[in-house]
Design a protein around this motif. Structure first.
Motif, PDB file in Angstrom:
ATOM      1  N   GLU A 168      54.419   7.230  23.432  1.00 30.62           N
ATOM      2  CA  GLU A 168      54.047   7.292  24.843  1.00 30.62           C
ATOM      3  C   GLU A 168      53.110   6.140  25.181  1.00 30.62           C
ATOM      4  OE1 GLU A 168      52.316  11.122  25.329  1.00 30.62           O
ATOM      5  OE2 GLU A 168      54.260  12.154  25.478  1.00 30.62           O
ATOM      6  N   VAL A 169      53.267   5.565  26.378  1.00 32.25           N
ATOM      7  CA  VAL A 169      52.412   4.466  26.831  1.00 32.25           C
ATOM      8  C   VAL A 169      51.997   4.741  28.268  1.00 32.25           C
ATOM      9  CG1 VAL A 169      53.417   2.724  25.305  1.00 32.25           C
ATOM     10  CG2 VAL A 169      54.427   3.120  27.557  1.00 32.25           C
ATOM     11  N   ASP A 170      50.891   4.128  28.678  1.00 34.57           N
ATOM     12  CA  ASP A 170      50.430   4.308  30.054  1.00 34.57           C
ATOM     13  C   ASP A 170      50.494   3.017  30.858  1.00 34.57           C
ATOM     14  OD1 ASP A 170      48.426   2.857  28.913  1.00 34.57           O
ATOM     15  OD2 ASP A 170      46.881   4.398  29.094  1.00 34.57           O
ATOM     16  N   GLU A 171      51.025   1.924  30.221  1.00 32.90           N
ATOM     17  CA  GLU A 171      51.219   0.651  30.907  1.00 32.90           C
ATOM     18  C   GLU A 171      52.612   0.119  30.591  1.00 32.90           C
ATOM     19  OE1 GLU A 171      48.177  -2.283  30.391  1.00 32.90           O
ATOM     20  OE2 GLU A 171      46.619  -0.765  30.125  1.00 32.90           O
ATOM     21  N   PRO A 172      53.175  -0.706  31.459  1.00 32.60           N
ATOM     22  CA  PRO A 172      54.514  -1.251  31.192  1.00 32.60           C
ATOM     23  C   PRO A 172      54.548  -2.071  29.899  1.00 32.60           C
ATOM     24  CG  PRO A 172      53.872  -1.628  33.476  1.00 32.60           C
ATOM     25  CD  PRO A 172      52.646  -1.140  32.765  1.00 32.60           C
TER      26      PRO A 172
ATOM     27  N   SER B 149      62.475   0.555  26.964  1.00 32.21           N
ATOM     28  CA  SER B 149      61.196   0.821  27.620  1.00 32.21           C
ATOM     29  C   SER B 149      61.448   1.484  28.962  1.00 32.21           C
ATOM     30  CB  SER B 149      60.421  -0.493  27.829  1.00 32.21           C
ATOM     31  OG  SER B 149      59.199  -0.263  28.496  1.00 32.21           O
ATOM     32  N   SER B 150      60.889   2.686  29.099  1.00 37.81           N
ATOM     33  CA  SER B 150      60.974   3.390  30.379  1.00 37.81           C
ATOM     34  C   SER B 150      59.569   3.833  30.761  1.00 37.81           C
ATOM     35  CB  SER B 150      61.915   4.591  30.264  1.00 37.81           C
ATOM     36  OG  SER B 150      61.453   5.490  29.276  1.00 37.81           O
ATOM     37  N   GLU B 151      59.425   4.391  31.905  1.00 39.46           N
ATOM     38  CA  GLU B 151      58.097   4.756  32.382  1.00 39.46           C
ATOM     39  C   GLU B 151      57.479   5.829  31.485  1.00 39.46           C
ATOM     40  OE1 GLU B 151      55.934   6.340  36.476  1.00 39.46           O
ATOM     41  OE2 GLU B 151      58.047   5.762  36.485  1.00 39.46           O
ATOM     42  N   GLY B 152      56.417   5.446  30.787  1.00 38.13           N
ATOM     43  CA  GLY B 152      55.682   6.396  29.971  1.00 38.13           C
ATOM     44  C   GLY B 152      56.179   6.557  28.554  1.00 38.13           C
ATOM     45  N   LEU B 153      57.348   5.946  28.179  1.00 40.62           N
ATOM     46  CA  LEU B 153      57.891   6.124  26.826  1.00 40.62           C
ATOM     47  C   LEU B 153      58.633   4.879  26.375  1.00 40.62           C
ATOM     48  CD1 LEU B 153      58.277   8.309  24.561  1.00 40.62           C
ATOM     49  CD2 LEU B 153      60.518   8.753  25.584  1.00 40.62           C
ATOM     50  N   VAL B 154      58.418   4.485  25.120  1.00 44.03           N
ATOM     51  CA  VAL B 154      59.150   3.355  24.547  1.00 44.03           C
ATOM     52  C   VAL B 154      59.775   3.787  23.232  1.00 44.03           C
ATOM     53  CG1 VAL B 154      57.689   1.581  25.592  1.00 44.03           C
ATOM     54  CG2 VAL B 154      57.112   2.468  23.336  1.00 44.03           C
ATOM     55  N   SER B 155      60.923   3.195  22.908  1.00 43.79           N
ATOM     56  CA  SER B 155      61.520   3.371  21.581  1.00 43.79           C
ATOM     57  C   SER B 155      61.411   2.052  20.837  1.00 43.79           C
ATOM     58  CB  SER B 155      62.982   3.815  21.692  1.00 43.79           C
ATOM     59  OG  SER B 155      63.760   2.837  22.357  1.00 43.79           O
TER      60      SER B 155
END
Length: 472
Positions: A18-22, A46-52
């Motif tokens: 989970e991430v809070d920035e692009p 990369s999507s809003e709030g989650l990256v693989s």
């Protein structure tokens, strides 16, 4: 640099956080495990709030307590002319015991799309020393010409032969090209340790390593690394060709292993599969690799590709050879029957093709009879192959004298023209001389694809007489 401890899931070669920035696509990631090990990865989605993230070294040791650092840049290859003679792993790290690489530049491994207007049309001959290629399916600078093989066939031996014998003939270079050097970039993906040892022994024995850069991704290395290895190799090739004026031959083996890695990653991402389980974007992905071959109008160097793939079940309709055939400019096909007969290399010229052959032969270094000899041998060998099927039904005694000559031609074509071993380096002149020896077995009136002036100049009358004596 952004750092998180927000891993939510580990699935196969993928880590989800989970991430809070692009976060940018293809951005490089460092993952520090609780055990203190630092692993490298790349943002796959990369999507809003989650990256693989695909992890190059494998996901062993990664859990929810691991730290994820996004470095804010895409993966780059450190490039320098000093890479020649070096052996690197599939991630571009030296494994030959030599010094660390001091790069002149660091270039993005994705490369830059070549403007079609800037491309120079490929039309200059590369001599591989292999008659079945030089004579019948000529390789041209800037071309992408794959080898279609099968499991257990000696495609590695052919690849090594091309790597050590391929030359840029001086007569083709002209005044502008004098001094241009030739280099080999060898990218191995998913090969065994035994195969890797064979490659290295041959490179060292023949001295080809001095003008080569070798990338080795072994079968027990992470599959994800295989998606990076060819891009590292091609980035190195583009640097040597377009900035250092080398003529570069890139040999990539095995493309099938590369595509299997794509399928494994696609399954881990739970993508909707395409044909036979491969990703629907595999055509686009392969095109991104193959289309990095070529020449530029304002540059001396060139990038020529010979990708090698093993067709599962010897099926040329399988998605990997099928898509490769659409993108590339022909193919060299290895044949299991010829291999069982001991023909080296077992190249079947009938399904093989080089779409740029006509542009790379004729005037200049190669003799003007190249195209005519090739066309006539192709037609004669094809007729001999058809007659072999007829012999199985009616027997050879039922055939005419003319048909028997074509049968003999097909036999000698395989044993004298195609057969040459993996250590024989034939010039194009030697290849064409053998071609004329074989064509002289046939009556002159059957040579309907060769100019009459060439027949008068090169036809061996004594060959026809010798055939008659032998028949008596």
């Amino acid at each position: 640099m952004k750092e998180y401890q927000t891993i939510t899931e580990v699935s196969g070669p993928l880590v989800f956080a989970e991430v809070d920035e692009p976060v940018g696509y293809d951005e490089i990631v460092e993952i520090e495990t609780p055990g203190g090990e630092t692993l490298r990865g790349q943002v796959l989605e990369s999507s809003e709030g989650l990256v693989s993230i695909q992890v190059f070294e494998g996901t062993g040791g990664i859990d929810r307590n691991a730290s994820v650092r996004f470095l804010g840049e895409t993966m780059k290859m450190p490039v320098t002319e000093d890479l020649l003679g070096r052996v690197l792993d599939g991630s571009g790290n030296p494994i030959d015991g030599g010094p660390e690489i001091v790069p002149d530049d660091r270039q993005d491994i994705v490369g830059e799309a070549i403007n079609p207007f800037s491309r120079e049309y490929p039309e200059e001959f590369i001599q591989t020393g292999v008659s079945a290629i030089d004579g019948m399916n000529t390789l041209v600078r800037g071309q992408k010409l794959p080898i279609f093989s099968g499991s257990g066939l000696p495609h590695n031996e052919l690849a090594l032969q091309i790597a050590r014998q391929a030359t840029v003939p001086e007569e083709e270079e002209g005044d502008e090209g004098e001094g241009s050097e030739f280099a080999v970039i060898f990218g191995a993906m998913g090969i065994t340790q035994e195969e890797a040892n064979e490659f290295m022994q041959d490179f060292e024995r023949t001295g080809a390593l001095e003008r080569s850069v070798v990338f080795m991704n072994l079968a027990d290395d992470p599959a994800v690394e295989r998606t990076v290895t060819p891009r590292l190799a091609l980035t190195t090739a583009e640097y040597l060709a377009f900035e250092k004026d080398y003529h570069v031959l890139v040999i990539l083996t095995d493309i099938t292993n590369y595509c299997e890695a794509l399928r494994e990653i696609g399954a881990a991402r739970e993508e909707v599969p395409g044909r036979r389980g491969y990703p629907g974007y595999m055509y686009t992905d392969l095109a991104q690799l193959y289309e990095r071959a070529g020449r530029l109008k304002d540059r001396e160097g060139s990038v020529t590709q010979i990708p090698i793939l093993t067709m599962p079940g010897d099926d040329d309709t399988h998605p990997i050879p099928d898509l490769t055939g659409y993108i590339t400019e022909g193919q060299i096909v290895m044949d299991r029957d010829l291999n069982s007969q001991g023909i080296e290399p077992p190249v079947n010229v009938l399904p093989s093709l080089s779409r740029l052959m006509d542009d790379g032969i004729g005037e200049g270094l190669t003799r003007a009879d190249h195209a005519d000899v090739s066309d006539q041998m192709y037609a004669a060998y094809a007729e001999g192959e058809d007659l072999r099927d007829l012999v199985n039904i009616v027997g050879r005694e039922a055939l005419s004298e003319r048909d028997n000559k074509f049968l003999d031609f097909a036999d000698r074509f395989e044993t004298e023209f195609v057969q040459q071993g993996y250590d024989t380096n034939r010039s194009i002149e030697e290849t064409l001389e053998i071609g004329w020896d074989l064509l002289s077995m046939l009556p002159k009136e059957e040579l309907n694809r060769v100019d009459e002036d060439l027949i008068e100049e090169h036809y061996r009358e004594d060959a026809e007489e010798a055939e008659a004596v032998q028949a008596d």
